[in-house]
Design a protein around this motif. Structure first.
Motif, short mmCIF file in Angstrom:
data_model
loop_
_atom_site.label_atom_id
_atom_site.label_comp_id
_atom_site.label_asym_id
_atom_site.label_seq_id
_atom_site.Cartn_x
_atom_site.Cartn_y
_atom_site.Cartn_z
N GLU A 206 4.17 -1.06 10.56
CA GLU A 206 4.33 -1.11 9.10
C GLU A 206 5.04 -2.39 8.62
O GLU A 206 6.24 -2.36 8.37
N PRO A 207 4.33 -3.48 8.45
CA PRO A 207 2.87 -3.56 8.36
C PRO A 207 2.17 -4.07 9.62
O PRO A 207 0.95 -4.09 9.66
N SER A 364 2.38 -0.23 3.65
CA SER A 364 2.87 0.85 4.48
C SER A 364 2.07 2.11 4.15
O SER A 364 1.19 2.10 3.29
#
Length: 431
Positions: A206-207, A364
């Motif tokens: 994330e990410p 996210s």
């Protein structure tokens, strides 16, 4: 001009699959491949085939040769902020597995099946240069052979299976719709990494994203897909950045004890791309129709499946083209069949493509994804649904259905209640 029932441009996964299945209906198929080498293959690929493609692979007679060549039956474990989610055994209603196999192995095997299929004429070293038209309908192609010899091939159907930079689509004036990808992508192959029982692993940071895919011949593909914000720093020391990224993965592989096989490959920009899959007398399959963020490993499976859908829709109409109906009626029947293919392509893949494009924006997890992913880390049935969706055996609507979200919410609530601290027992009264 020689005339075939079908001309297919591109002899990779989608093109070979379409040629084999259509020829098995008794149709004549010219399969054109611009590379002159029979053993040519696509090097930049995740080398991962989703389980949704297994029925097509078995139908082609490809499963046994893949197994003999060492292809790895794939299952995958996913790391998220909630910990590891281990893929359980597949639901009996879905294919049991896909394959991890290098394109160096896969492409020549599949091309060999196509070349020996009765009705298929494989033309290596032939690049499409133009389309033959009759009004608005495509009636064949022009091509150049290895020595620059021009070739004209007529056909009732032309199939563009020539990748995301499709020459056939460009000649037909079919423009793609693109959306940005917020990550870049590099991969390398290693020998000597622990095989984890043949299981693939994927990290959602994330990410940033990374994965390891065990393949044939003891090779493991290691890939990283960081957010583009870090691209300049990564490229300044590409080898070192790759190693540091992998070293920082939770329970990641130890590259120091492994042998690198071949160069590091990748790209810094890979926008998602989709094209309308049909025109009059023409169809697009595989990446020519839809090419999305490769971190999901969908390209090979989508290629197998879209070719099969084209055969199911257009094959019967083409096989009936020798009946007593006039040419206009036969053209109308084929156009109707291509409309069926286009609708199925949209119905099967548009939800997946939308979700992949949305996630490619380097975001996210959204709240429904958080609910489902956290539940999958805690409940085997929720995990089974997650991997059924990740393998493209169920669609987005089912994955995000109210029933699925409610079940996941109940799993998460039960988890929180089990973890909640219990109040201390009251001390007994004295006296």
């Amino acid at each position: 001009m020689r005339t075939y029932d079908v001309v297919v441009a591109g002899a990779s996964i989608a093109g070979c699959t379409a040629a084999i299945l259509l020829a098995r209906r008794g149709l004549s198929v010219a399969l054109l491949e611009r590379n002159p080498e029979a053993g040519a293959y696509k090097p930049l690929c995740t080398h991962y085939i989703q389980s949704c493609a297994l029925p097509v692979i078995e139908r082609l007679g490809l499963a046994a040769p893949l197994e003999e060549a060492g292809a790895v039956r794939n299952a995958i474990d996913v790391h998220t902020r909630w910990g590891w989610v281990r893929e359980p055994d597949a639901d009996a209603a879905h294919p049991a597995h896909g394959y991890n196999v290098r394109r160096e192995t896969l492409d020549p095997l599949l091309r060999g099946i196509a070349a020996t299929t009765p009705g298929v004429d494989l033309h290596l070293g032939h690049a499409v240069t133009g389309l033959i038209r009759e009004g608005t309908r495509v009636r064949g192609v022009t091509a150049l052979g290895p020595a620059g010899v021009p070739l004209r091939l007529g056909a009732r159907l032309v199939v563009g299976a020539d990748g995301r930079a499709s020459r056939v689509a460009a000649l037909a004036g079919i423009e793609g719709r693109t959306s940005p990808n917020g990550r870049f992508f590099y991969l390398a192959q290693y020998r000597g990494l622990p095989r984890e029982g043949g299981r693939s692993r994927m990290w959602f940071l994330e990410p940033d994203i990374a994965y390891t895919f065990p393949n044939d011949d003891g090779i493991t593909v290691v890939a990283v897909s960081p957010a583009k914000a870090g691209l300049a720093a990564f490229k300044a020391d590409r080898e070192g950045s790759f190693a540091r990224f992998v070293r920082a993965l939770p329970e990641g592989p130890d590259l120091d004890g492994a042998e690198r096989v071949g160069p590091m490959m990748g790209f810094v920009d890979w926008p998602n791309q989709a094209r309308p899959p049909t025109r009059a007398g023409l169809a697009l399959v595989g990446d020519a129709a839809l090419s999305v963020d490769p971190v999901w490993g969908t390209g090979c499976a989508f290629a197998f499946r879209s070719a099969e859908w084209l055969d199911a829709a257009a094959g019967p109409a083409l096989a009936a083209s020798g009946d007593a109906r006039g040419e206009g009626a036969r053209d109308a029947a084929l156009s109707a069949a291509l409309s069926v293919y286009a609708r199925r392509h949209r119905a099967e893949l548009s939800g997946h493509a939308f979700h992949i494009r949305d996630f490619a924006a380097r975001r996210s997890w959204r709240w429904p994804e958080r609910v489902l992913l956290s539940a999958a880390a805690r409940d085997e049935d929720c995990a089974r649904d997650l991997f059924a969706y990740a393998a493209r055996n169920i669609g987005l609507a089912r994955f995000l259905s109210p029933a699925a979200l409610l079940r996941a919410a109940r799993v998460n609530l039960a988890h929180r209640l089990r973890r909640a601290p219990r109040p201390e027992a009251e001390a007994p009264a004295l006296g």
